[in-house]
Motif scaffolding. Structure first.
Motif, short mmCIF file in Angstrom:
data_model
loop_
_atom_site.label_atom_id
_atom_site.label_comp_id
_atom_site.label_asym_id
_atom_site.label_seq_id
_atom_site.Cartn_x
_atom_site.Cartn_y
_atom_site.Cartn_z
N ALA A 1 38.07 18.41 48.33
CA ALA A 1 38.28 16.98 48.03
C ALA A 1 37.55 16.60 46.74
O ALA A 1 38.08 15.87 45.90
N ILE A 2 36.33 17.12 46.59
CA ILE A 2 35.55 16.84 45.36
C ILE A 2 36.32 17.37 44.14
O ILE A 2 36.54 16.64 43.16
N GLY A 3 36.74 18.64 44.22
CA GLY A 3 37.43 19.26 43.09
C GLY A 3 38.71 18.52 42.74
O GLY A 3 39.02 18.29 41.56
N THR A 4 39.44 18.10 43.75
CA THR A 4 40.72 17.41 43.51
C THR A 4 40.48 16.03 42.90
O THR A 4 41.16 15.63 41.95
N ALA A 5 39.51 15.29 43.44
CA ALA A 5 39.21 13.96 42.90
C ALA A 5 38.73 14.07 41.45
O ALA A 5 39.07 13.25 40.60
N ARG A 6 37.97 15.12 41.17
CA ARG A 6 37.51 15.35 39.79
C ARG A 6 38.71 15.64 38.88
O ARG A 6 38.80 15.13 37.77
N ARG A 7 39.61 16.49 39.35
CA ARG A 7 40.78 16.83 38.53
C ARG A 7 41.64 15.59 38.26
O ARG A 7 42.33 15.51 37.26
N LEU A 8 41.60 14.62 39.18
CA LEU A 8 42.33 13.36 38.97
C LEU A 8 41.54 12.41 38.08
O LEU A 8 42.00 11.31 37.79
N GLY A 9 40.34 12.78 37.70
CA GLY A 9 39.59 12.00 36.72
C GLY A 9 38.51 11.10 37.28
O GLY A 9 37.87 10.35 36.53
N ALA A 10 38.29 11.14 38.60
CA ALA A 10 37.28 10.26 39.19
C ALA A 10 35.86 10.78 38.90
O ALA A 10 35.66 11.96 38.60
N VAL A 11 34.90 9.87 39.02
CA VAL A 11 33.49 10.25 38.98
C VAL A 11 33.07 10.45 40.44
O VAL A 11 33.22 9.53 41.26
N VAL A 12 32.61 11.64 40.78
CA VAL A 12 32.46 12.00 42.20
C VAL A 12 31.01 12.26 42.58
O VAL A 12 30.29 12.97 41.86
N SER A 13 30.60 11.68 43.70
CA SER A 13 29.30 11.98 44.31
C SER A 13 29.55 12.61 45.67
O SER A 13 30.63 12.42 46.26
N ALA A 14 28.57 13.34 46.16
CA ALA A 14 28.74 13.98 47.48
C ALA A 14 27.42 13.99 48.22
O ALA A 14 26.34 13.94 47.62
N TYR A 15 27.54 14.06 49.54
CA TYR A 15 26.35 14.13 50.40
C TYR A 15 26.65 15.05 51.58
O TYR A 15 27.78 15.09 52.10
N ASP A 16 25.65 15.81 51.99
CA ASP A 16 25.77 16.66 53.19
C ASP A 16 24.37 16.83 53.76
O ASP A 16 23.38 16.71 53.02
N VAL A 17 24.29 17.14 55.04
CA VAL A 17 22.98 17.36 55.67
C VAL A 17 22.47 18.78 55.49
O VAL A 17 21.32 19.07 55.77
N ARG A 18 23.35 19.71 55.04
CA ARG A 18 22.89 21.08 54.81
C ARG A 18 22.41 21.17 53.36
O ARG A 18 23.17 20.88 52.43
N PRO A 19 21.16 21.63 53.14
CA PRO A 19 20.63 21.66 51.78
C PRO A 19 21.45 22.54 50.83
O PRO A 19 21.60 22.23 49.65
N GLU A 20 22.02 23.66 51.37
CA GLU A 20 22.77 24.57 50.48
C GLU A 20 24.05 23.92 49.94
O GLU A 20 24.63 24.40 48.97
N ALA A 21 24.47 22.82 50.56
CA ALA A 21 25.68 22.14 50.08
C ALA A 21 25.46 21.53 48.69
O ALA A 21 26.42 21.28 47.96
N LYS A 22 24.18 21.31 48.33
CA LYS A 22 23.89 20.65 47.06
C LYS A 22 24.46 21.44 45.87
O LYS A 22 25.24 20.92 45.07
N THR A 23 24.09 22.71 45.77
CA THR A 23 24.56 23.50 44.61
C THR A 23 26.07 23.72 44.69
O THR A 23 26.74 23.77 43.66
N GLU A 24 26.60 23.85 45.91
CA GLU A 24 28.05 24.05 46.04
C GLU A 24 28.80 22.82 45.55
O GLU A 24 29.79 22.92 44.82
N ALA A 25 28.32 21.63 45.94
CA ALA A 25 28.97 20.38 45.51
C ALA A 25 28.84 20.20 44.00
O ALA A 25 29.79 19.81 43.31
N GLN A 26 27.66 20.54 43.48
CA GLN A 26 27.46 20.42 42.03
C GLN A 26 28.37 21.38 41.27
O GLN A 26 28.88 21.04 40.20
N SER A 27 28.59 22.55 41.85
CA SER A 27 29.40 23.55 41.13
C SER A 27 30.86 23.12 40.99
O SER A 27 31.56 23.64 40.12
N VAL A 28 31.32 22.21 41.84
CA VAL A 28 32.70 21.71 41.68
C VAL A 28 32.72 20.31 41.06
O VAL A 28 33.73 19.61 41.09
N GLY A 29 31.58 19.88 40.52
CA GLY A 29 31.59 18.69 39.67
C GLY A 29 31.07 17.40 40.28
O GLY A 29 31.25 16.33 39.70
#
Ligand code: NAD
Length: 407
Positions: free
Chosen positions: A181-209
């Motif tokens: 969802a992050i990658g797709t919203a980014r490809r559509l041009g949105a500015v995207v933020s993300a949150y998860d309770v698992r710490p490892e999700a941080k770098t994964e979310a950042q890697s898709v923008g």
């Protein structure tokens, strides 16, 4: 050995377990493929398409009599009553969320294999990971649905008629669906933020923008097997309160949060909804009959709050992209089937970790440790399985709502 594809009967289910391309691969492995007439209709696949690929088109009765019966979802009661011992059934059975199902399949004497129980971290299981293939589709479609419903643009647009600022999208839960969802919203041009309770999700979310949001009031809630654990009451309340401020600053929120074996956590409360700007859009991918990630969301329905927030209850998105979802599922189920076959016959091995993870009933008994107390299971598949929390919940017969069960 005869392998059949049975037409799905669940309401709004348009996927089919095999596509013609997969029929050819199974035939090359020496299997005879039967397809129930009309099984591919929902995915625009005709009986002729399957016949050209080498399948035999048969009645429902004949399809249900094959050695191996393939489904996307779970069989209805009529299908279960048509099954008999010596048959194998493969589908996304969602047995943790439906405590009675395994008992019914055991009573029918079939070997039942549940695609949603694949041990996803085993490298050799990755081509069979139907939860991930379907979650990828769901995450993509959630972003597209949100963009279609939103009354403004996703991208920054500079035109002679003025400049449109990009939409601010927040994705809550950055697992497989959330990352897509992050990658797709980014490809559509949105500015995207993300949150998860698992710490490892941080770098994964950042890697898709995405910009990752860290809450100060809730720490890590990493659970077993790479999944999140359920939050305590105090953590949940603190999370809801702190998230509300972030939610109010976004135009679009896509929620994907799941905890294995439990109902989806409530992330957006009524108060948080009231603080949002009219015209905002939420896609709740956790929406189910038991409740979702968003207060007031309804499965398969779109509701608009008094202050003009559109909430799309989207718990069953893969079926809305039946061609893509069927093609990916067909690859998953074919990979599993080919893994289980030796010399044209099923050769089940109870000692194999992958097989022990997916076989839920065998020889008239519920054999998966997450579904049956160990003492009632006959010697067989190893004692590995999903999060013990799932077992507790399923045994309690209560709030089980397993990720993937509706996928
Ligand atoms: P999921 O569907 O169970 O949950 C979706 C997301 O919701 C998860 O990221 C979870 O951490 C998050 N979540 C749960 N409770 C939350 C809460 N209260 N607040 C915010 N977020 C919350 O997860 P999934 O997409 O199936 O993936 C789960 C894990 O499995 C991930 O770590 C993923 O990387 C891993 N995985 C690994 C493989 C592999 O090794 N091949 C394959 C698939 C998934």
């Amino acid at each position: 050995m005869k392998v059949s594809v049975v037409k799905e009967t669940a309401p709004d289910e348009r996927r089919v377990a095999l596509v013609p391309d997969a029929v050819g691969k199974l035939r090359a492995a020496g299997l005879e493929v039967l397809v129930e007439s009309g099984a591919g209709d929902g995915a625009w696949l005709t009986d002729d398409d399957y016949a050209e690929a080498g399948a035999t088109i048969v009645s429902r009765g004949d399809a249900l009599a094959a050695d191996v019966v393939l489904l996307v979802g779970k069989p209805d009661d009529a299908a279960i009553s048509a099954l008999h011992a010596d048959q194998t059934l493969i589908g996304i059975l969602g047995a943790l969320a439906d405590p009675e199902l395994a008992g019914k399949l055991a009573a029918a004497g079939v070997t039942a294999i549940s695609m949603d129980m694949i041990p996803r971290t085993l490298p050799r299981a990755q081509p069979m990971d139907a939860l991930s293939s379907q979650a990828n589709i769901a995450g993509y479609k959630a972003a597209v649905l949100a963009a279609a419903e939103f009354g403004r643009f996703f991208p920054l647009l500079i035109t002679a008629a003025g400049t449109a600022r990009p939409a601010r999208v927040l994705v809550l839960g950055a697992g497989v669906a959330g990352l897509q969802a992050i990658g797709t919203a980014r490809r559509l041009g949105a500015v995207v933020s993300a949150y998860d309770v698992r710490p490892e999700a941080k770098t994964e979310a950042q890697s898709v923008g995405a910009t990752f949001i860290e809450l100060t009031s809730v720490g890590s809630a990493a659970g077993e097997g790479g999944y999140a654990r359920a939050l305590t009451e105090e953590e949940r309340a603190a999370q809801q309160e702190e998230l509300a401020g972030h939610i109010a600053r976004h135009d679009v929120v896509i929620t994907t949060a799941q905890v294995p074996g439990r109902r989806p956590p409530l992330l957006i409360t009524e108060d948080a909804l009231k603080a949002m700007t009219p015209g905002s859009v939420i896609v709740d991918m956790g929406a189910s009959a038991l409740g979702g990630n968003v207060a007031g969301s309804r499965p398969a329905q779109t509701v608009v709050t008094e202050n003009g927030i559109t909430i799309i209850g989207a718990g069953h998105l893969p079926s809305t992209m039946p061609a893509a979802a069927s093609a990916m599922y067909a690859r998953n189920v074919s990979a599993l089937l080919l893994y289980l076959i030796k010399d044209g016959e099923l050769a089940l091995d109870a000692e194999d970790e992958l097989q022990a993870g997916v076989i839920i009933t065998r020889a008239g008994a519920v054999v998966h440790p997450a579904l049956a107390p160990p003492e009632s299971a006959p010697p067989g598949p190893a004692q590995s399985g999903p999060d013990p929390a799932a077992t507790e919940t399923a045994e309690a017969g209560g709030t089980a709502d397993v990720p993937g069960a509706s996928s």
